[in-house]
Design an enzyme around this catalytic site. Sequence first.
Site, mmCIF file in Angstrom:
data_model
loop_
_atom_site.group_PDB
_atom_site.id
_atom_site.type_symbol
_atom_site.label_atom_id
_atom_site.label_comp_id
_atom_site.label_asym_id
_atom_site.label_seq_id
_atom_site.Cartn_x
_atom_site.Cartn_y
_atom_site.Cartn_z
ATOM 1 N N ASP A 74 0.854 -1.176 0.000
ATOM 2 C CA ASP A 74 0.000 0.000 0.000
ATOM 3 C C ASP A 74 0.896 1.233 0.000
ATOM 4 O O ASP A 74 2.108 1.139 -0.091
ATOM 5 C CB ASP A 74 -0.942 -0.016 1.209
ATOM 6 N N ASP A 77 -2.073 -4.031 6.175
ATOM 7 C CA ASP A 77 -2.328 -3.967 7.618
ATOM 8 C C ASP A 77 -3.777 -3.659 7.957
ATOM 9 O O ASP A 77 -4.116 -3.440 9.113
ATOM 10 C CB ASP A 77 -1.417 -2.914 8.268
ATOM 11 N N ASP A 115 -7.398 -6.205 3.827
ATOM 12 C CA ASP A 115 -6.201 -6.815 3.240
ATOM 13 C C ASP A 115 -6.136 -8.325 3.469
ATOM 14 O O ASP A 115 -5.256 -8.980 2.914
ATOM 15 C CB ASP A 115 -4.937 -6.171 3.828
ATOM 16 N N ASN A 142 28.563 -42.476 -3.407
ATOM 17 C CA ASN A 142 29.067 -43.546 -2.544
ATOM 18 C C ASN A 142 28.251 -44.827 -2.675
ATOM 19 O O ASN A 142 28.795 -45.931 -2.770
ATOM 20 C CB ASN A 142 29.059 -43.095 -1.082
ATOM 21 N N ASN A 196 27.594 -42.935 6.898
ATOM 22 C CA ASN A 196 26.488 -41.992 6.662
ATOM 23 C C ASN A 196 26.355 -41.007 7.821
ATOM 24 O O ASN A 196 26.163 -39.800 7.616
ATOM 25 C CB ASN A 196 25.186 -42.790 6.484
ATOM 26 N N ASP A 228 27.201 -36.929 7.633
ATOM 27 C CA ASP A 228 26.080 -36.010 7.896
ATOM 28 C C ASP A 228 26.438 -34.959 8.946
ATOM 29 O O ASP A 228 25.884 -33.867 8.955
ATOM 30 C CB ASP A 228 24.849 -36.796 8.401
#
Length: 839
Positions: free
Chosen positions: A328, A588, A592, A656, A681, A685
Amino acid sequence: MNPQLSTFWSLAADRVLAQVKSTAAGLSSQDAKQHVSEYGANSLKQKHKSNSLTLLLNQFKSPIILILIFAAVLSIFLKDAADAIVILAIVLISGLLGFWQERGATNAVEKLLALVQVKATVLRDGKSQEIPNEEVVPGDIVLLNAGDSIPGDCLILESKDLSVNEAALTGETYPADKLSGVLPAETDLGKRTNILYMGTNVISGTGKAVVVYTGKETEFGKVSERLKLRPPETEFEAGLTKFGYFLMEVTLILVVLIFAANVYLKRPVLESFLFSLALAVGLTPQLLPAIVSLNLSRGAKQMANKQVIVKRLAAIENFGSMNVFCTDKTGTLTEGDVKIHSAVDVDGKESDRVLLYAYLNAASESGYVNPIDQAIRQHKTFDISGYQKLDEVPYDFNRKRLSILFKQENTHLIVTKGALKNILDVCSTVETGDGKTIDIAPQQDKIQQRAEELGSKGFRVLGVAYRNFDRDSFSKDDETNMTFMGYLALFDPPKPGIADTLKDLVALGITPKMITGDSRAVAISIIQQVGLPKPKVLTGAELQKLSDEALLHRVGETNVFAEVEPNQKERIIIALKKAGNVVGYLGDGINDASALHAADVGISVESAVDVAKEAADIVLMEKDLNVLVEGVKEGRVTFANTLKYVFMATSANFGNMFSMAGISLFLPFLPLLPSQILLTNLLTDFPEMTIATDRVDKELVNKPRRMDIKFIRKFMLVFGLLSSVFDYLTFGALIFLLHANEAQFRTGWFMESVISASIIVLVIRTRQSILASKPGKYLLMATIAIVTIALFLPYTPVASLLGFQSLPLEFLLVLAAIVGLYILCAETVKRVFYQHIHS
């Protein structure tokens, strides 16, 4: 539920007040505490004490993990238990890490959401005070104004032109008028005009009501599961879902083929099954949900430091992808501090009489506070003690007028002000500068011309009118045959530095667009003042004539939407989205809410009305576009770091597991034991869990980016196959050059796999050279820690339990050479890959 209140709309107000142990003056603080213990918190969500336990169990709900746990337990009874126990321990550690990350993220978000609570105005201890909606209890007397959310099911005690949006509950499009009174017990839900429902909101007018039911006892609570609209899936979420299905297909095919091949080669069935499952776990980025949650929650905390509160975490990704921003005018592009420039009559002359009537109207208004009335009151004060206010019809967004009835001596007078067009619609006469009243029809062109002159100078123009009356009360139907007096010219200067802020948005690849109810002339004037290029304007009247297809074409080239009706905002947002944009909308006001829902990112401000704040995904603690710019940058950092994990995990895991699956067909033994695959793994990670704290290259923040599954698939294949090439080089070196035995092969392959996968994270985390883009401190520390563990683990007492063996020095030197060559090749392939993508 109190049976005597089951049809409370059919009871008198005093009886309802007695049943809920309250009075018209409200509850005391002590009474409110007792009611909380008696009725519980006003929430539709039950707070489970087992939340942490549920979160922990969720880490193990993957079908592959469950099958793996079952198979490991089975192997304890059928064969050597040590290997199975190691598998279970690694799965448990992995789950605990994921739980720790997600729990921290959840707690952080809950603290942030508490900053933007929706509040209700209630009478407590004989005075009005604001409290969070969750603390409202049966017996509370709530005071309601336009924009307020209804905190519970209430009986109306007093109302004035009260109009409520009940669409969420009744499906009715138009607002329902509400009045106090008593209705028959059999009255249908949609026709109970004397009660207000939780989950609805006030459109216009004022009211006072007593809360009868809260939480799950309300009508909304009873059907909350049915009415609970799932937030639309963000583009990022949809992308992750598609990618999940792709990985699932690859995993399933791989598991079946590898299991079948190993059984054909006459290897133990249970060991082959565990190996296949471990491969599946290795290919799956198990920590992806935890990493995404961690990234988003950290992003939310960083954004909160910059005065941006995220209500829905998934919206952060859209915030970073946003390429169109609709806003706005008032308070965003302008200071929001409206001032009166002048009050003039129809002849264009300054008029104290017009200003007096405007002051009368503004000074006597009750209910929704607006900056225009404040500006009128502050501009000049008048002695209005001779005027007695009798009645009021509050402003609403359909009429766009505010009318008040006064008594002065023996006369009654209605004074109205509002949007010029809406004022002229109810006027039949006009008052000239010399005090004469004449028919308005011949003056229409002159009146419009005068308004356009004021508008072209950047002034917002309101109209003022009056009518002599003969009663002590009135309604909006009496807003007819009024006399037009003149104009109020208001100005709201652009914010200092707003032109630079808009340039910053454009530099970030975001196109700003203004949507305003103000006139075309005012909109153009503001746009020119804030430095946006060549305004291309589309008015609400022009928009009304366009088909959806034509609007789709026009919406991209238009940067100013002027004289827009509230219901047209949503249509503009939807058209922009259909045109392929990620759209943010800042609003606001009461009108709206639908546009905020429709936008990819609904943005509101802390000072907004309740209904706008509830509809928004993101709330700015200050109505300042500089805050928005910082929030967008942080959103893009979060998006970039989340994608880094996807790139790293999928390419490394794919390479892998592809290598391991292939070599297992040619070796007389499994290349890695199931427990060793899971350990690999888990270790690879671990550094990726710090990715949320990593630095992000400037080019990833400078423009919006979107989830691109095709790009991720290409990345996975290119870097996964590159990883696989060096895996097979490692296999060849171990078998033909170093003549490794079974344990040495597994140890060497484990060390090369973990170390190369950890270090390669530092390479593929950036499009630049590893030397030009330094990693974050925690990512670097975690990588060094994992490389150290992988190097020294085979030389520790637990090595034999894991099936590892210490390696001679020549093994370590050969493996180091392979890892070094891999890093150099990865840098070269990365440069060629991104050059090819950009070409």
